[in-house]
Scaffold this motif. Structure first.
Motif: not given
Length: 141
Positions: A20, A49, A51-53, A55-58, A61
């Motif tokens: 977050d 978890e 890494e997912a965030e 990658r979501r932010l571009g 990782y």
């Protein structure tokens, strides 16, 4: 926001970054390097978890998990390869930033003098005196 400390022009280190908090850091970095092993502390998010965030932010990782006090030459080489092959600026983190700083220091052997490495680490607030003999040994080879 985590206390981000520069080690080189395109690399900073800091303490643990929960998913977050990545959105606050995303504008400053292109690649996140996580040096914490999963389950290092109960209740902390997994690498997947984070890494997912990222990658979501571009963000790119990389996960190079290091157990405190057990940094290997292979891990240092993987860290050096990550910063050589990916786009910066980079943010590397672990529990306090020390392992990330040590990985960077070992990956810089042959590229920077031990004194330069030690000075950069000290300026960021990390004492790597225990690593000096290994840096000197690597510099001599």
């Amino acid at each position: 926001m985590p206390d981000v400390k520069p080690l080189a022009d395109d690399l900073c280190v800091c303490a643990f970054v929960p998913p977050d908090k990545l959105a606050e850091l995303a504008p400053r970095f292109r690649t996140i390097i996580n040096n914490r092993p999963d389950a290092e502390e109960p209740g902390h998010p997994s690498s997947a978890e984070i890494e997912a965030e990222a990658r979501r932010l571009g963000l790119d990782y990389v996960h190079i998990p290091v157990v405190p006090g057990k940094i290997s030459d292979d891990q240092a080489a993987a860290f050096g390869e990550a910063i050589a092959r990916r786009k910066g600026p980079f943010l590397a983190f672990c529990r306090t930033g020390t392992r990330s700083t040590m990985l960077w220091a070992l990956s810089q052997s042959g590229k920077r003098s031990p004194d330069e490495i030690m000075e950069a680490a000290a300026a960021a607030g990390y004492d790597l005196n225990a690593l000096r003999p290994k840096l000197a040994e690597k510099a001599a080879t």
